[in-house]
Design an enzyme around this catalytic site. Structure first.
Site, PDB file in Angstrom:
ATOM      1  CG  HIS A   1       5.703 -25.734  11.828  1.00 19.05           C
ATOM      2  ND1 HIS A   1       5.615 -25.391  10.509  1.00 19.05           N
ATOM      3  CD2 HIS A   1       5.799 -24.555  12.501  1.00 19.05           C
ATOM      4  CE1 HIS A   1       5.660 -24.075  10.393  1.00 19.05           C
ATOM      5  NE2 HIS A   1       5.769 -23.536  11.589  1.00 19.05           N
ATOM      6  NE  ARG A  45      -4.246  -1.509   1.925  1.00 17.95           N
ATOM      7  CZ  ARG A  45      -4.546  -2.527   2.726  1.00 17.95           C
ATOM      8  NH1 ARG A  45      -3.824  -2.767   3.788  1.00 17.95           N
ATOM      9  NH2 ARG A  45      -5.571  -3.306   2.460  1.00 17.95           N
TER      10      ARG A  45
HETATM   11  C1  BG6 Z   1       6.764 -20.350  12.935  1.00 13.55           C
HETATM   12  C2  BG6 Z   1       5.963 -19.965  14.139  1.00 13.55           C
HETATM   13  O1  BG6 Z   1       5.941 -20.932  11.966  1.00 13.55           O
HETATM   14  O2  BG6 Z   1       7.772 -21.279  13.331  1.00 13.55           O
HETATM   15  C3  BG6 Z   1       6.852 -19.363  15.205  1.00 13.55           C
HETATM   16  O3  BG6 Z   1       4.960 -19.035  13.750  1.00 13.55           O
HETATM   17  C4  BG6 Z   1       7.988 -20.292  15.532  1.00 13.55           C
HETATM   18  O4  BG6 Z   1       6.111 -19.047  16.366  1.00 13.55           O
HETATM   19  C5  BG6 Z   1       8.696 -20.748  14.268  1.00 13.55           C
HETATM   20  O5  BG6 Z   1       8.896 -19.591  16.362  1.00 13.55           O
HETATM   21  C6  BG6 Z   1       9.710 -21.837  14.584  1.00 13.55           C
HETATM   22  O6  BG6 Z   1      10.462 -22.090  13.435  1.00 13.55           O
HETATM   23  P1  BG6 Z   1      11.959 -22.619  13.542  1.00 13.55           P
HETATM   24  O7  BG6 Z   1      12.348 -22.869  12.120  1.00 13.55           O
HETATM   25  O8  BG6 Z   1      12.750 -21.549  14.216  1.00 13.55           O
HETATM   26  O9  BG6 Z   1      11.897 -23.870  14.365  1.00 13.55           O
END
Ligand code: BG6
Length: 506
Positions: free
Chosen positions: A258, A60
């Site tokens: 995840h 924007r």
């Molecule tokens: C993200 C989450 O998807 O993954 C975060 O929103 C989290 O809250 C992060 O900290 C963790 O990712 P990684 O790769 O650091 O384990």
């Protein structure tokens, strides 16, 4: 037809994607400066992109190309201080363009179309286009519909892909709605729903390890495995993301995506071919076999917690409720431990204990496979204690590697056994970061590391009833439940303990 170009970097063969135009929605935002532009810069520097590419940032904010380049330069210096080279940046930055846009106004998309055509003029080979939604999900639906109705989603010349960052929906209903809107403008083969965990080398290794070694797979089932633990813990708190996090909480933030992806890769059947659709079919089958959570006795399978103040790396840190943008009476969980059963032939009766939390003692992501006790202990009369069963630990991060723990005789004349570990450590060799991998795959059209519509919906269909129930039963008095820098809430210990098991130490 074989005009695909590859490049070897150290031990790693990388396929170079065809020429492309990348349009980033949310170009003035955090994700663009912190992840997307630094990843593209590194890929370009390492000659892993075609010479013919361009980036069009849209947002924007009113800004000239030069301002956008300056802003990206600052972000890059901050994100990759050791990798910044002025000369490399200068060449790279010429490929960055900017346009301000009103996301709601259809005329903006006609103008966007015109802009893409005009900046592509210098690059005769660019026929492919990738739209990256690096923006608040609130505007996903508007942007996606407008891309469809303006004709920008069509694939007349080359491919047109769209990358959608998580969260993909907020619950089952909103995920279905978003998928329906995506289907209204794009075909599923054009849609890249990203989960950055799937792009981690060690996560990709789960399938390689399971299906390229004949010694483990025969033991990968209820006959030999007592239980499985999946741990994803962090020392970080919510940082500056309080506004988002307080609405999401750990189940939406980490489990629906995840951790469920790690669960699917650990539990899935071998696909006939290592090919995106087949792999994604098998992952969805796992979600379909997960036993629904008992809503009337959620406490039997789920423990939640929220961090209070404490110490991390010798430093005092505040509790969740004192973090910026978090209400002082928030009941959003920052920790969860969940017991899951997969009701199929392979896993019947084998519990999967999943846990994740912020502000814990250690940052650690791992999957541990806990084998059964030996059926008969012939040394029982000579041993004071039971021997520990074997464990196989897939260390996702940090300290990436694999451990196999088994019993071995300690030298001496008596029967004396001790657990020992066979340890494989990934060497520090060349590997792409998750965002680099994702950008390359999306530009090559490989959907293996992206989540399909049915996969997202299945995961939500398991967790939405749980989230709704928790929302209804909010219990303010019980928070916070664990000290920052600890192992998590004490109640979480009981989850495996009630079944005669225990968590692996963090
Ligand atoms: C993200 C989450 O998807 O993954 C975060 O929103 C989290 O809250 C992060 O900290 C963790 O990712 P990684 O790769 O650091 O384990």
């Amino acid at each position: 037809m074989n005009d695909v170009e590859y490049r070897m970097i150290e031990n790693c063969e990388i396929e170079i994607p065809p020429p492309f135009c990348l349009v980033i929605f949310g170009a003035s935002g955090d994700l663009t400066g912190r992840k997307i532009i630094p990843s593209l810069y590194k890929l370009d520097r390492d000659k892993l992109l075609s010479d013919q590419f361009l980036v069009l940032g849209v947002a924007r904010t009113e800004m000239a190309d030069a301002d956008f380049r300056d802003q990206m330069k600052d972000s890059l210096k901050e994100a990759l201080p050791e990798n910044f080279v002025e000369k490399t940046w200068k060449e790279f930055s010429q490929k960055l363009h900017y346009m301000s846009i009103d996301y709601d106004d259809p005329r903006s998309y006609t103008a966007l179309k015109g802009k893409i055509i005009s900046i592509k003029e210098k690059y005769e080979d660019i026929r492919n286009c990738v739209f990256y939604l690096a923006i608040t999900p609130k505007v996903y639906e508007t942007i996606i519909s407008n891309l469809g109705s303006s004709g920008l989603a069509s694939e007349d010349e080359g491919f047109t892909h769209i990358v959608v960052e998580k969260p993909i929906g907020w619950d089952l209903e909103s995920a279905r709605r978003l998928n329906t809107i995506l289907r209204g403008s794009f075909q599923e083969k054009q849609v890249f729903r990203m989960d950055h965990y799937l792009a981690k080398e060690t996560v990709q290794n789960i399938l390689m390890f399971r299906f390229a070694n004949s010694i483990f797979e025969p033991l990968w089932n209820r006959r030999y495995i007592d239980h499985v633990q999946i741990t994803v813990t962090e020392t970080l708190g919510v940082g500056h993301r309080g506004g988002y996090y307080d609405k999401a909480g750990v189940i939406r933030d980490m489990f629906q995506n995840h951790i469920f992806q790690l669960l699917a890769l650990t539990a899935m059947e071998p696909p006939a071919l290592f090919e995106a659709e087949r792999v994604r079919d098998e992952k969805v089958k796992v979600f379909r076999s997960v036993r629904p959570f008992p809503l009337d006795r959620l406490k039997d399978v789920l423990v939640l917690g929220q961090y209070g103040k404490g110490r991390i790396a010798e430093k005092e840190v505040v509790g969740y409720r004192e973090e910026p943008k978090i209400p002082g009476d928030s009941v959003t969980p920052t920790y969860a431990a969940l017991k899951v059963f997969i009701d199929n032939w392979r896993w019947n009766g084998v519990p999967f204990y999943l846990r994740s939390g912020k502000r814990l003692k250690k940052k650690k992501s791992e999957i541990s496979i806990h084998y059964r006790h030996v059926p008969h202990l012939m040394f029982a009369h000579a041993m004071a204690e039971d021997i520990e069963p074997n464990t196989l630990v897939l260390r996702i991060q940090p300290d990436e590697g694999i451990d196999l723990n088994f019993q071995a005789k300690t030298p001496g004349s008596r029967v004396c056994l001790n657990p020992v570990a066979m340890d494989f450590a990934y060497q520090r060799i060349f590997s792409l970061t998750a965002y680099e991998r994702i950008l390359l795959d999306c530009m090559r059209g490989d959907q293996m590391l992206f989540v399909r519509d049915d996969g997202v919906e299945q995961a939500w269909s398991l967790l939405t009833p749980v989230l709704e129930k928790l929302e209804k039963d909010k219990d303010v008095k019980n928070f916070p439940k664990y000290e920052a820098g600890s192992d998590g809430p004490e109640e979480a210990e009981l989850l495996p303990k009630k079944d005669g098991r225990e968590w692996r130490p963090l």
